[in-house]
Design a protein around this motif. Structure first.
Motif, PDB file in Angstrom:
ATOM      1  N   VAL A 112    -127.158  56.025   4.754  1.00  0.00           N
ATOM      2  CA  VAL A 112    -126.204  56.388   5.785  1.00  0.00           C
ATOM      3  C   VAL A 112    -126.951  57.264   6.766  1.00  0.00           C
ATOM      4  N   GLU A 113    -126.911  56.900   8.037  1.00  0.00           N
ATOM      5  CA  GLU A 113    -127.679  57.612   9.052  1.00  0.00           C
ATOM      6  C   GLU A 113    -127.119  59.019   9.288  1.00  0.00           C
ATOM      7  N   GLU A 114    -127.983  59.898   9.752  1.00  0.00           N
ATOM      8  CA  GLU A 114    -127.560  61.240  10.130  1.00  0.00           C
ATOM      9  C   GLU A 114    -126.904  61.203  11.506  1.00  0.00           C
ATOM     10  N   GLY A 115    -126.097  62.204  11.781  1.00  0.00           N
ATOM     11  CA  GLY A 115    -125.501  62.334  13.110  1.00  0.00           C
ATOM     12  C   GLY A 115    -124.265  61.496  13.346  1.00  0.00           C
ATOM     13  N   LEU A 116    -123.665  60.955  12.277  1.00  0.00           N
ATOM     14  CA  LEU A 116    -122.437  60.177  12.431  1.00  0.00           C
ATOM     15  C   LEU A 116    -121.230  61.107  12.526  1.00  0.00           C
ATOM     16  N   THR A 117    -120.227  60.682  13.285  1.00  0.00           N
ATOM     17  CA  THR A 117    -118.923  61.343  13.243  1.00  0.00           C
ATOM     18  C   THR A 117    -118.080  60.567  12.240  1.00  0.00           C
ATOM     19  N   ILE A 118    -117.825  61.179  11.090  1.00  0.00           N
ATOM     20  CA  ILE A 118    -117.118  60.491  10.015  1.00  0.00           C
ATOM     21  C   ILE A 118    -115.619  60.507  10.291  1.00  0.00           C
ATOM     22  N   LEU A 119    -115.036  59.325  10.329  1.00  0.00           N
ATOM     23  CA  LEU A 119    -113.604  59.184  10.565  1.00  0.00           C
ATOM     24  C   LEU A 119    -112.814  59.166   9.266  1.00  0.00           C
ATOM     25  N   LEU A 120    -113.336  58.473   8.251  1.00  0.00           N
ATOM     26  CA  LEU A 120    -112.645  58.344   6.976  1.00  0.00           C
ATOM     27  C   LEU A 120    -113.632  58.504   5.824  1.00  0.00           C
ATOM     28  N   TRP A 121    -113.167  59.205   4.782  1.00  0.00           N
ATOM     29  CA  TRP A 121    -113.925  59.340   3.543  1.00  0.00           C
ATOM     30  C   TRP A 121    -113.180  58.599   2.432  1.00  0.00           C
ATOM     31  N   ALA A 122    -113.911  58.140   1.437  1.00  0.00           N
ATOM     32  CA  ALA A 122    -113.307  57.633   0.209  1.00  0.00           C
ATOM     33  C   ALA A 122    -113.287  58.760  -0.813  1.00  0.00           C
ATOM     34  N   ASP A 123    -112.136  58.992  -1.420  1.00  0.00           N
ATOM     35  CA  ASP A 123    -112.021  60.002  -2.464  1.00  0.00           C
ATOM     36  C   ASP A 123    -112.459  59.378  -3.782  1.00  0.00           C
ATOM     37  N   GLU A 124    -113.686  59.620  -4.191  1.00  0.00           N
ATOM     38  CA  GLU A 124    -114.228  58.978  -5.388  1.00  0.00           C
ATOM     39  C   GLU A 124    -113.532  59.426  -6.662  1.00  0.00           C
ATOM     40  N   ALA A 125    -112.797  60.518  -6.597  1.00  0.00           N
ATOM     41  CA  ALA A 125    -112.032  60.953  -7.772  1.00  0.00           C
ATOM     42  C   ALA A 125    -110.842  60.040  -8.026  1.00  0.00           C
ATOM     43  N   SER A 126    -110.520  59.188  -7.040  1.00  0.00           N
ATOM     44  CA  SER A 126    -109.334  58.340  -7.156  1.00  0.00           C
ATOM     45  C   SER A 126    -109.649  56.935  -7.660  1.00  0.00           C
ATOM     46  N   TYR A 127    -110.917  56.606  -7.862  1.00  0.00           N
ATOM     47  CA  TYR A 127    -111.280  55.278  -8.364  1.00  0.00           C
ATOM     48  C   TYR A 127    -112.636  55.372  -9.055  1.00  0.00           C
ATOM     49  N   ILE A 128    -113.018  54.325  -9.755  1.00  0.00           N
ATOM     50  CA  ILE A 128    -114.294  54.279 -10.463  1.00  0.00           C
ATOM     51  C   ILE A 128    -115.232  53.315  -9.742  1.00  0.00           C
ATOM     52  N   GLY A 129    -116.462  53.737  -9.525  1.00  0.00           N
ATOM     53  CA  GLY A 129    -117.447  52.854  -8.916  1.00  0.00           C
ATOM     54  C   GLY A 129    -118.131  53.413  -7.691  1.00  0.00           C
ATOM     55  N   GLY A 130    -117.753  54.633  -7.277  1.00  0.00           N
ATOM     56  CA  GLY A 130    -118.416  55.251  -6.142  1.00  0.00           C
ATOM     57  C   GLY A 130    -119.749  55.866  -6.532  1.00  0.00           C
ATOM     58  N   GLU A 131    -120.626  56.024  -5.550  1.00  0.00           N
ATOM     59  CA  GLU A 131    -121.975  56.514  -5.836  1.00  0.00           C
ATOM     60  C   GLU A 131    -122.366  57.733  -5.005  1.00  0.00           C
ATOM     61  N   TYR A 132    -121.390  58.357  -4.333  1.00  0.00           N
ATOM     62  CA  TYR A 132    -121.717  59.462  -3.448  1.00  0.00           C
ATOM     63  C   TYR A 132    -121.170  60.803  -3.899  1.00  0.00           C
ATOM     64  N   GLY A 133    -120.245  60.793  -4.821  1.00  0.00           N
ATOM     65  CA  GLY A 133    -119.635  62.044  -5.205  1.00  0.00           C
ATOM     66  C   GLY A 133    -118.596  62.475  -4.193  1.00  0.00           C
ATOM     67  N   LYS A 134    -118.688  63.709  -3.734  1.00  0.00           N
ATOM     68  CA  LYS A 134    -117.655  64.275  -2.876  1.00  0.00           C
ATOM     69  C   LYS A 134    -117.623  63.641  -1.496  1.00  0.00           C
ATOM     70  N   ASN A 135    -118.778  63.357  -0.919  1.00  0.00           N
ATOM     71  CA  ASN A 135    -118.851  62.896   0.475  1.00  0.00           C
ATOM     72  C   ASN A 135    -119.228  61.424   0.538  1.00  0.00           C
ATOM     73  N   HIS A 136    -118.215  60.576   0.555  1.00  0.00           N
ATOM     74  CA  HIS A 136    -118.428  59.127   0.590  1.00  0.00           C
ATOM     75  C   HIS A 136    -117.839  58.573   1.888  1.00  0.00           C
ATOM     76  N   PRO A 137    -118.671  58.354   2.909  1.00  0.00           N
ATOM     77  CA  PRO A 137    -118.155  57.875   4.197  1.00  0.00           C
ATOM     78  C   PRO A 137    -117.706  56.426   4.120  1.00  0.00           C
ATOM     79  N   ILE A 138    -116.613  56.121   4.830  1.00  0.00           N
ATOM     80  CA  ILE A 138    -116.070  54.762   4.853  1.00  0.00           C
ATOM     81  C   ILE A 138    -115.914  54.233   6.280  1.00  0.00           C
ATOM     82  N   ALA A 139    -115.729  55.117   7.250  1.00  0.00           N
ATOM     83  CA  ALA A 139    -115.624  54.693   8.658  1.00  0.00           C
ATOM     84  C   ALA A 139    -116.194  55.797   9.530  1.00  0.00           C
TER      85      ALA A 139
END
Length: 248
Positions: free
Chosen positions: A173-200
């Motif tokens: 994931v490139e630096e300098g993005l304005t993150i619009l939406l995050w995925a809450d990895e605590a709400s599902y199984i299969g994420g690989e970013y932990g707390k900060n999982h960008p989606i949009a």
């Protein structure tokens, strides 16, 4: 002399108006849907949704899966290129250069869902999109969290929302993005970013603009009112429109 003044005014307008509008991109977009290998079943629904959004905004639309469209002259009229779940390395070197020239001249890009899986051997494309797809768990429900709370593109999205999708992981994931939406990895199984999982996200890139959303695996997503506003706001950003004053 007074009879000649209207003719003089018309003559000056004929000269000045083309100079004022020269180089400006018309309200026209190109939807691109080419895939090589896997093709999402939701692509037709995505095309239909974007056509309806464009019609609402009086934006003209061309739709193609033909890579021959990627020449400097053919891309010039478009305010944004919309890639809906494109997949695979489909552009040759000449077509890639035309794409880069388009962005460098101030063009806009909008990528939906599988668009981050395209051109995996083309680092410039991955950088322009902002992230490169790597994997996802089986589609399941999870929670979306609103990112940048102050950005006008986000104002119609709830602070959190339950959503079922392929929750994309990214190899980078490139630096300098304005993150619009995050995925809450605590709400599902299969994420690989932990707390900060960008989606949009959005970003300015090499003279142009890029909006990407990983949402949109299922056809019914494109009838969801909130998701449609998300797409509409992203399109306006990619086109260089002022989302803050836009009426949704």
């Amino acid at each position: 002399m007074s009879k000649q003044r209207p003719l003089l005014v018309l003559f000056l307008l004929a000269i000045i108006f083309p100079l004022m509008t020269w180089g400006q991109k018309a309200d026209r977009i190109l939807i691109f849907t080419k895939t090589r290998g896997y093709a999402h079943a939701s692509i037709p629904a995505g095309v239909e949704a974007m056509q309806e959004i464009a019609a609402k905004r009086n934006i003209q639309v061309d739709t193609t899966s033909n890579v021959e469209w990627f020449t400097s002259e053919k891309l010039k009229p478009y305010a944004a290129l919309v890639f809906i779940s494109t997949n695979g390395s489909v552009l040759n070197e000449e077509q890639r250069e035309a794409f880069k020239e388009y962005i460098h001249s101030g063009g806009g890009f909008m990528g939906v869902h599988g668009a981050s899986a395209g051109a995996r051997t083309w680092p410039w494309y991955q950088e322009m999109v902002g992230g490169a797809f790597s994997s996802h768990p089986e589609p399941k429900e999870g929670v979306l969290l609103r990112g940048n709370l102050l950005h006008p593109i986000n104002r119609d999205f709830p602070e959190h929302m339950v959503w079922k999708d392929e929750w994309y992981n990214f190899s980078q994931v490139e630096e300098g993005l304005t993150i619009l939406l995050w995925a809450d990895e605590a709400s599902y199984i299969g994420g690989e970013y932990g707390k900060n999982h960008p989606i949009a996200w959005i970003r300015d890139f090499e003279g142009g603009r890029s909006f990407y959303t990983a949402l949109g695996h299922f056809s019914y997503h494109f009838t969801d009112a909130i998701f449609r506003k998300h797409l509409e706001a992203g399109l306006l950003y990619a086109m260089g429109k002022d989302a803050e004053t836009a009426s949704f």
